[in-house]
Design an enzyme around this catalytic site. Structure first.
Site, PDB file in Angstrom:
ATOM      1  N   ALA A   1       0.749  -0.940   0.077  1.00  0.00           N
ATOM      2  CA  ALA A   1      -0.115   0.047  -0.100  1.00  0.00           C
ATOM      3  C   ALA A   1       0.615   1.122  -0.096  1.00  0.00           C
ATOM      4  O   ALA A   1       0.443   2.244   0.743  1.00  0.00           O
ATOM      5  CB  ALA A   1      -0.978  -0.044   1.211  1.00  0.00           C
TER       6      ALA A   1
ATOM      7  N   HIS B   1       6.141  -7.117   9.181  1.00  0.00           N
ATOM      8  CA  HIS B   1       5.126  -7.929   8.978  1.00  0.00           C
ATOM      9  C   HIS B   1       5.167  -9.217   7.938  1.00  0.00           C
ATOM     10  O   HIS B   1       5.093  -9.345   6.905  1.00  0.00           O
ATOM     11  CB  HIS B   1       3.771  -7.355   8.379  1.00  0.00           C
ATOM     12  CG  HIS B   1       4.052  -6.249   7.177  1.00  0.00           C
ATOM     13  ND1 HIS B   1       4.775  -6.552   5.970  1.00  0.00           N
ATOM     14  CD2 HIS B   1       3.734  -4.889   7.131  1.00  0.00           C
ATOM     15  CE1 HIS B   1       4.682  -5.261   5.346  1.00  0.00           C
ATOM     16  NE2 HIS B   1       4.165  -4.534   5.967  1.00  0.00           N
TER      17      HIS B   1
ATOM     18  N   HIS C   1      -4.237 -11.353   6.970  1.00  0.00           N
ATOM     19  CA  HIS C   1      -3.118 -11.053   6.385  1.00  0.00           C
ATOM     20  C   HIS C   1      -2.056 -12.320   6.211  1.00  0.00           C
ATOM     21  O   HIS C   1      -1.247 -12.731   5.495  1.00  0.00           O
ATOM     22  CB  HIS C   1      -2.293 -10.053   7.093  1.00  0.00           C
ATOM     23  CG  HIS C   1      -2.460  -8.568   6.985  1.00  0.00           C
ATOM     24  ND1 HIS C   1      -3.664  -7.852   7.287  1.00  0.00           N
ATOM     25  CD2 HIS C   1      -1.817  -7.820   6.152  1.00  0.00           C
ATOM     26  CE1 HIS C   1      -3.599  -6.668   6.659  1.00  0.00           C
ATOM     27  NE2 HIS C   1      -2.516  -6.619   6.208  1.00  0.00           N
TER      28      HIS C   1
ATOM     29  N   ASP D   1      -4.612 -10.829  12.155  1.00  0.00           N
ATOM     30  CA  ASP D   1      -5.984 -10.450  11.959  1.00  0.00           C
ATOM     31  C   ASP D   1      -6.982 -11.510  11.245  1.00  0.00           C
ATOM     32  O   ASP D   1      -8.064 -11.060  10.852  1.00  0.00           O
ATOM     33  CB  ASP D   1      -6.319  -9.011  11.221  1.00  0.00           C
ATOM     34  CG  ASP D   1      -5.701  -9.009  10.089  1.00  0.00           C
ATOM     35  OD1 ASP D   1      -4.994 -10.049   9.376  1.00  0.00           O
ATOM     36  OD2 ASP D   1      -5.821  -8.286   9.224  1.00  0.00           O
TER      37      ASP D   1
ATOM     38  N   LEU E   1      -4.136  -5.832  -0.013  1.00  0.00           N
ATOM     39  CA  LEU E   1      -4.204  -5.382   1.439  1.00  0.00           C
ATOM     40  C   LEU E   1      -3.541  -4.048   1.760  1.00  0.00           C
ATOM     41  O   LEU E   1      -2.403  -3.635   1.442  1.00  0.00           O
ATOM     42  CB  LEU E   1      -3.603  -6.432   2.307  1.00  0.00           C
ATOM     43  CG  LEU E   1      -4.598  -7.664   2.428  1.00  0.00           C
ATOM     44  CD1 LEU E   1      -3.821  -8.760   3.116  1.00  0.00           C
ATOM     45  CD2 LEU E   1      -5.884  -7.366   2.727  1.00  0.00           C
TER      46      LEU E   1
ATOM     47  N   GLY F   1      -2.740  -2.400   4.989  1.00  0.00           N
ATOM     48  CA  GLY F   1      -3.004  -2.280   6.429  1.00  0.00           C
ATOM     49  C   GLY F   1      -3.943  -2.818   7.228  1.00  0.00           C
ATOM     50  O   GLY F   1      -4.665  -3.793   6.385  1.00  0.00           O
TER      51      GLY F   1
ATOM     52  N   ASP G   1      -0.312  -3.157  12.349  1.00  0.00           N
ATOM     53  CA  ASP G   1      -0.256  -2.543  11.296  1.00  0.00           C
ATOM     54  C   ASP G   1      -1.395  -1.746  10.953  1.00  0.00           C
ATOM     55  O   ASP G   1      -2.074  -1.751   9.736  1.00  0.00           O
ATOM     56  CB  ASP G   1       0.057  -3.391  10.026  1.00  0.00           C
ATOM     57  CG  ASP G   1       0.490  -2.699   8.834  1.00  0.00           C
ATOM     58  OD1 ASP G   1       0.789  -1.476   8.920  1.00  0.00           O
ATOM     59  OD2 ASP G   1       0.524  -3.260   7.572  1.00  0.00           O
TER      60      ASP G   1
END
Length: 292
Positions: free
Chosen positions: A86, A162, A197, A194, A253, A255, A219
């Protein structure tokens, strides 16, 4: 809620990002995470034009001086365009030592971590410089080979931004950065837990290989603690549907809308991790990794 979570990678919440020029908006973003138990917060900034990044750092310094945040993380601009996620690929840059010194000077001791893609020209020199300046280097948003990653680790990179996200897959013939990371015994792994991810078996793999080196992060982008709708990361439009944030342009994706209490509970309940290990991953290791 009082839990005392540490989040070393988060971009905002409550409809606002930590790059917002309005201090009241930054306070609102911080409050969302406080309400969910985060007491040690690193404010992460995404890739921006250099002059804008400088002003965003300056805007965060009062929050660091008052201990409302524990420091600043620059996630960019020194990232791979092949794994930009992103981040606006037009704004990505190659590491420049003079430029990096200027950013660190502007941060007045409050920039705690910078993410760098180790394959970029000048990356290894930048990592060595940052370690001399006592800034933690994370590697991520990278398409590096195994050898390029090992060189970065040798120069002093200690954290993976991440893990699994914005990185190539494990490759049993052509070694990638992911091969290097999974076989290294020293790196700390940021993990966005989450349920979106990173899939269940990949989390299980990391728990088998390095249970005591996982750092839970959110994130979180500006929609954390908010509602579905249209948001922005930097100058890129983001759609949030069912709590999942994706770029309007390509569906990548963008965040998460995660908070640390949810990540903690998922680690304990879904993965049957002991409370001791969950506390280590959600409160203690992030502080240790950044020397807080």
């Amino acid at each position: 809620m009082t839990m005392g979570f540490t989040d070393i990678h988060s971009h905002g919440g409550g409809g606002y990002s930590f790059g917002d020029p309005n201090p009241e908006h930054i306070k609102a973003a911080l409050q969302v995470h406080r309400d969910h138990g985060t007491t040690t917060q690193i404010a992460s900034l995404v890739t921006e034009p250099l002059d804008k990044l400088v002003s965003q750092i300056k805007n965060l310094i009062p929050f660091a001086e008052s201990n409302e945040i524990a420091g600043i993380h620059l996630e960019g601009p020194y990232l791979s365009s092949a794994k930009c996620g992103a981040h606006d690929p037009k704004l990505l840059r190659q590491p420049n030592l003079e430029e990096i010194r200027e950013l660190i000077d502007v941060g007045a001791g409050h920039i705690k971590m910078i993410t760098i893609a180790p394959e970029l020209p000048g990356a290894l020199d930048a990592i060595a410089l940052l370690r001399k300046l006592d800034v933690v280097v994370a590697i991520g948003h990278s398409n590096a080979t195994e050898l390029e990653a090992l060189r970065a680790i040798h120069e002093g990179a200690t954290i993976v931004t991440h893990m699994f996200n914005a990185l190539p897959s494990l490759d049993h013939r052509v070694g990638t950065i992911t091969n290097a990371l999974l076989t290294n015994s020293d790196m700390y792994f940021e993990l966005i837990l989450d349920g979106v991810h990173v899939n269940h078996s990949a989390v299980q793999l990391l728990l088998k290989l390095a249970p005591d080196r996982i750092i839970l992060i959110t994130d979180a982008m500006s929609a954390a603690g908010g509602v579905d709708g249209k948001y922005q990361i930097g100058n890129l439009e983001v759609n949030v549907v069912d709590g999942i944030a994706t770029l309007a342009s390509n569906g990548s994706l963008a965040g998460s809308t995660l908070t640390m209490d949810v990540a903690y509970n998922r680690l304990v309940e879904e993965f049957n991790v002991s409370e001791k290990l969950a506390i280590h991953a959600s409160q203690e290791l992030g502080k240790k990794a950044l020397g807080l």
